[in-house]
Write a protein that holds these residues in place. Structure first.
Motif, PDB file in Angstrom:
ATOM      1  N   MET A 167     -27.882  -2.918  -6.934  1.00 57.03           N
ATOM      2  CA  MET A 167     -28.404  -2.151  -5.824  1.00 57.03           C
ATOM      3  C   MET A 167     -27.378  -2.128  -4.695  1.00 57.03           C
ATOM      4  SD  MET A 167     -31.953  -2.761  -3.859  1.00 57.03           S
ATOM      5  CE  MET A 167     -31.786  -2.974  -2.124  1.00 57.03           C
ATOM      6  N   MET A 168     -27.091  -0.933  -4.177  1.00 62.81           N
ATOM      7  CA  MET A 168     -26.141  -0.819  -3.083  1.00 62.81           C
ATOM      8  C   MET A 168     -26.884  -1.032  -1.763  1.00 62.81           C
ATOM      9  SD  MET A 168     -23.237   1.997  -4.068  1.00 62.81           S
ATOM     10  CE  MET A 168     -23.772   3.103  -2.831  1.00 62.81           C
ATOM     11  N   ASP A 169     -26.454  -2.041  -1.029  1.00 63.56           N
ATOM     12  CA  ASP A 169     -27.062  -2.348   0.256  1.00 63.56           C
ATOM     13  C   ASP A 169     -26.188  -1.857   1.402  1.00 63.56           C
ATOM     14  OD1 ASP A 169     -29.162  -3.575  -1.009  1.00 63.56           O
ATOM     15  OD2 ASP A 169     -28.221  -5.543  -0.956  1.00 63.56           O
ATOM     16  N   PHE A 170     -25.381  -0.838   1.152  1.00 63.47           N
ATOM     17  CA  PHE A 170     -24.501  -0.301   2.178  1.00 63.47           C
ATOM     18  C   PHE A 170     -24.288   1.187   1.938  1.00 63.47           C
ATOM     19  CE2 PHE A 170     -21.794  -1.568  -1.312  1.00 63.47           C
ATOM     20  CZ  PHE A 170     -20.880  -0.534  -1.405  1.00 63.47           C
ATOM     21  N   ARG A 171     -23.735   1.844   2.955  1.00 61.79           N
ATOM     22  CA  ARG A 171     -23.403   3.262   2.807  1.00 61.79           C
ATOM     23  C   ARG A 171     -22.120   3.559   3.562  1.00 61.79           C
ATOM     24  NH1 ARG A 171     -25.526   6.460   7.317  1.00 61.79           N
ATOM     25  NH2 ARG A 171     -26.613   5.041   8.698  1.00 61.79           N
ATOM     26  N   LEU A 172     -21.411   4.554   3.094  1.00 63.11           N
ATOM     27  CA  LEU A 172     -20.190   5.018   3.751  1.00 63.11           C
ATOM     28  C   LEU A 172     -20.607   5.862   4.949  1.00 63.11           C
ATOM     29  CD1 LEU A 172     -17.093   5.467   3.785  1.00 63.11           C
ATOM     30  CD2 LEU A 172     -17.486   7.424   2.282  1.00 63.11           C
ATOM     31  N   ILE A 173     -20.122   5.518   6.134  1.00 64.45           N
ATOM     32  CA  ILE A 173     -20.514   6.285   7.313  1.00 64.45           C
ATOM     33  C   ILE A 173     -19.369   7.087   7.926  1.00 64.45           C
ATOM     34  CG2 ILE A 173     -22.476   4.825   7.898  1.00 64.45           C
ATOM     35  CD1 ILE A 173     -20.741   3.570  10.104  1.00 64.45           C
ATOM     36  N   LYS A 174     -18.120   6.753   7.577  1.00 68.37           N
ATOM     37  CA  LYS A 174     -17.007   7.475   8.196  1.00 68.37           C
ATOM     38  C   LYS A 174     -15.731   7.328   7.381  1.00 68.37           C
ATOM     39  CE  LYS A 174     -14.712   7.861  12.678  1.00 68.37           C
ATOM     40  NZ  LYS A 174     -14.645   7.310  14.037  1.00 68.37           N
ATOM     41  N   MET A 175     -14.949   8.402   7.346  1.00 69.44           N
ATOM     42  CA  MET A 175     -13.593   8.380   6.808  1.00 69.44           C
ATOM     43  C   MET A 175     -12.682   8.766   7.955  1.00 69.44           C
ATOM     44  SD  MET A 175     -11.941  10.813   3.875  1.00 69.44           S
ATOM     45  CE  MET A 175     -10.270  11.380   4.126  1.00 69.44           C
ATOM     46  N   GLN A 176     -11.659   7.961   8.210  1.00 69.13           N
ATOM     47  CA  GLN A 176     -10.755   8.216   9.324  1.00 69.13           C
ATOM     48  C   GLN A 176      -9.321   8.119   8.830  1.00 69.13           C
ATOM     49  OE1 GLN A 176     -11.012   5.272  12.412  1.00 69.13           O
ATOM     50  NE2 GLN A 176      -9.982   6.564  13.889  1.00 69.13           N
ATOM     51  N   VAL A 177      -8.543   9.180   9.053  1.00 68.40           N
ATOM     52  CA  VAL A 177      -7.131   9.166   8.687  1.00 68.40           C
ATOM     53  C   VAL A 177      -6.380   8.451   9.806  1.00 68.40           C
ATOM     54  CG1 VAL A 177      -5.096  10.556   8.175  1.00 68.40           C
ATOM     55  CG2 VAL A 177      -7.351  11.286   7.359  1.00 68.40           C
ATOM     56  N   LEU A 178      -5.746   7.339   9.467  1.00 67.63           N
ATOM     57  CA  LEU A 178      -5.009   6.562  10.460  1.00 67.63           C
ATOM     58  C   LEU A 178      -3.586   7.067  10.609  1.00 67.63           C
ATOM     59  CD1 LEU A 178      -6.245   3.012   9.391  1.00 67.63           C
ATOM     60  CD2 LEU A 178      -7.184   4.500  11.183  1.00 67.63           C
ATOM     61  N   ARG A 196      10.269  17.568  -4.731  1.00 68.57           N
ATOM     62  CA  ARG A 196       9.348  18.399  -3.944  1.00 68.57           C
ATOM     63  C   ARG A 196       8.944  17.719  -2.639  1.00 68.57           C
ATOM     64  NH1 ARG A 196       4.830  19.333  -8.049  1.00 68.57           N
ATOM     65  NH2 ARG A 196       5.555  17.334  -8.751  1.00 68.57           N
ATOM     66  N   TYR A 197       8.269  16.582  -2.721  1.00 62.97           N
ATOM     67  CA  TYR A 197       7.793  15.922  -1.501  1.00 62.97           C
ATOM     68  C   TYR A 197       7.432  14.466  -1.738  1.00 62.97           C
ATOM     69  CZ  TYR A 197       3.332  17.076  -3.687  1.00 62.97           C
ATOM     70  OH  TYR A 197       2.305  17.213  -4.571  1.00 62.97           O
ATOM     71  N   ASN A 198       7.356  13.752  -0.635  1.00 60.16           N
ATOM     72  CA  ASN A 198       6.812  12.388  -0.591  1.00 60.16           C
ATOM     73  C   ASN A 198       5.736  12.385   0.479  1.00 60.16           C
ATOM     74  OD1 ASN A 198       8.470  10.898  -2.446  1.00 60.16           O
ATOM     75  ND2 ASN A 198      10.134  11.134  -0.981  1.00 60.16           N
ATOM     76  N   LEU A 199       4.625  11.758   0.174  1.00 64.39           N
ATOM     77  CA  LEU A 199       3.530  11.659   1.124  1.00 64.39           C
ATOM     78  C   LEU A 199       3.076  10.212   1.163  1.00 64.39           C
ATOM     79  CD1 LEU A 199       0.628  14.044   1.634  1.00 64.39           C
ATOM     80  CD2 LEU A 199       0.095  11.689   1.137  1.00 64.39           C
ATOM     81  N   ASP A 200       2.955   9.675   2.361  1.00 63.43           N
ATOM     82  CA  ASP A 200       2.375   8.339   2.476  1.00 63.43           C
ATOM     83  C   ASP A 200       1.455   8.316   3.689  1.00 63.43           C
ATOM     84  OD1 ASP A 200       3.923   6.955   4.854  1.00 63.43           O
ATOM     85  OD2 ASP A 200       5.452   7.941   3.644  1.00 63.43           O
ATOM     86  N   GLY A 201       0.430   7.494   3.587  1.00 61.81           N
ATOM     87  CA  GLY A 201      -0.529   7.439   4.680  1.00 61.81           C
ATOM     88  C   GLY A 201      -1.505   6.299   4.538  1.00 61.81           C
ATOM     89  N   LYS A 202      -2.352   6.196   5.556  1.00 64.32           N
ATOM     90  CA  LYS A 202      -3.416   5.198   5.571  1.00 64.32           C
ATOM     91  C   LYS A 202      -4.715   5.888   5.969  1.00 64.32           C
ATOM     92  CE  LYS A 202      -0.648   1.200   6.721  1.00 64.32           C
ATOM     93  NZ  LYS A 202      -0.912   0.057   5.939  1.00 64.32           N
ATOM     94  N   ILE A 203      -5.763   5.600   5.199  1.00 67.09           N
ATOM     95  CA  ILE A 203      -7.086   6.144   5.467  1.00 67.09           C
ATOM     96  C   ILE A 203      -8.059   4.969   5.543  1.00 67.09           C
ATOM     97  CG2 ILE A 203      -8.943   7.632   4.621  1.00 67.09           C
ATOM     98  CD1 ILE A 203      -6.836   9.217   3.073  1.00 67.09           C
ATOM     99  N   ALA A 204      -8.912   4.976   6.562  1.00 67.00           N
ATOM    100  CA  ALA A 204      -9.924   3.929   6.706  1.00 67.00           C
ATOM    101  C   ALA A 204     -11.294   4.486   6.350  1.00 67.00           C
ATOM    102  CB  ALA A 204      -9.942   3.396   8.136  1.00 67.00           C
ATOM    103  N   PHE A 205     -12.056   3.705   5.622  1.00 60.13           N
ATOM    104  CA  PHE A 205     -13.436   4.035   5.281  1.00 60.13           C
ATOM    105  C   PHE A 205     -14.321   2.972   5.917  1.00 60.13           C
ATOM    106  CE2 PHE A 205     -10.911   6.019   2.001  1.00 60.13           C
ATOM    107  CZ  PHE A 205     -11.503   7.264   1.866  1.00 60.13           C
ATOM    108  N   ILE A 206     -15.296   3.407   6.712  1.00 60.41           N
ATOM    109  CA  ILE A 206     -16.188   2.494   7.413  1.00 60.41           C
ATOM    110  C   ILE A 206     -17.518   2.451   6.667  1.00 60.41           C
ATOM    111  CG2 ILE A 206     -17.244   1.884   9.629  1.00 60.41           C
ATOM    112  CD1 ILE A 206     -14.136   2.152   9.703  1.00 60.41           C
ATOM    113  N   PHE A 207     -17.977   1.235   6.377  1.00 64.26           N
ATOM    114  CA  PHE A 207     -19.238   1.022   5.675  1.00 64.26           C
ATOM    115  C   PHE A 207     -20.224   0.318   6.600  1.00 64.26           C
ATOM    116  CE2 PHE A 207     -15.954   1.040   2.438  1.00 64.26           C
ATOM    117  CZ  PHE A 207     -16.480   1.906   1.500  1.00 64.26           C
ATOM    118  N   LYS A 208     -21.486   0.694   6.482  1.00 70.71           N
ATOM    119  CA  LYS A 208     -22.553   0.011   7.209  1.00 70.71           C
ATOM    120  C   LYS A 208     -23.466  -0.647   6.183  1.00 70.71           C
ATOM    121  CE  LYS A 208     -26.176   0.408  10.608  1.00 70.71           C
ATOM    122  NZ  LYS A 208     -26.978   1.268  11.457  1.00 70.71           N
ATOM    123  N   PHE A 209     -23.732  -1.922   6.401  1.00 73.81           N
ATOM    124  CA  PHE A 209     -24.585  -2.696   5.515  1.00 73.81           C
ATOM    125  C   PHE A 209     -25.982  -2.812   6.128  1.00 73.81           C
ATOM    126  CE2 PHE A 209     -20.334  -3.556   4.392  1.00 73.81           C
ATOM    127  CZ  PHE A 209     -20.341  -3.816   3.032  1.00 73.81           C
TER     128      PHE A 209
END
Length: 124
Positions: free
Chosen positions: A1-12, A62-75
């Protein structure tokens, strides 16, 4: 059972660099995707956790791509950091987040004028 949910994705951060070098063979076959994740619980709000995903996508010639993405979870309940990490692992979180990562990277690259990238599917 999942006791959390994804509430936000933020590109850092997101860095895109064009390459104009000649590549021997089929450059599409040489494309590589690397994803690393680190989870951290909120000290001030124990019902929240943040997973930071580091991404490197290399398409030689062609290209190089690098990055950081944060996912916020609420329990649903305040939980210890160890318990938060255990719940995220048991829920197979990386597979749940893959569609968000894939869609964002695809739209970013196509918006830069390149063909749809062949981002590999994550299977376990």
């Amino acid at each position: 059972m999942m006791d959390f949910r994804l509430i936000k994705m933020q590109v850092l951060s997101m860095n895109f660099h064009e390459e104009h070098e000649e590549v021997e063979g089929d450059s599409k076959k040489a494309s590589m995707l690397k994803i690393d994740a680190a989870m951290e619980a909120s000290i001030d709000s124990p019902a929240y956790a943040r997973m930071v995903i580091s991404i490197e996508l290399n398409a030689p010639g062609r290209y190089n791509l690098d990055g950081k993405i944060a996912f916020i979870f609420k329990f649903k309940e305040k939980t210890s950091e160890e318990e938060l990490e255990k719940m995220l692992l048991e829920a197979d979180t990386e597979r749940l987040l893959y569609p968000y990562i894939n869609t964002y990277l695809t739209n970013f690259i196509m918006g830069a004028g390149y063909a749809r990238p062949g981002i590999p599917l994550i299977l376990k």
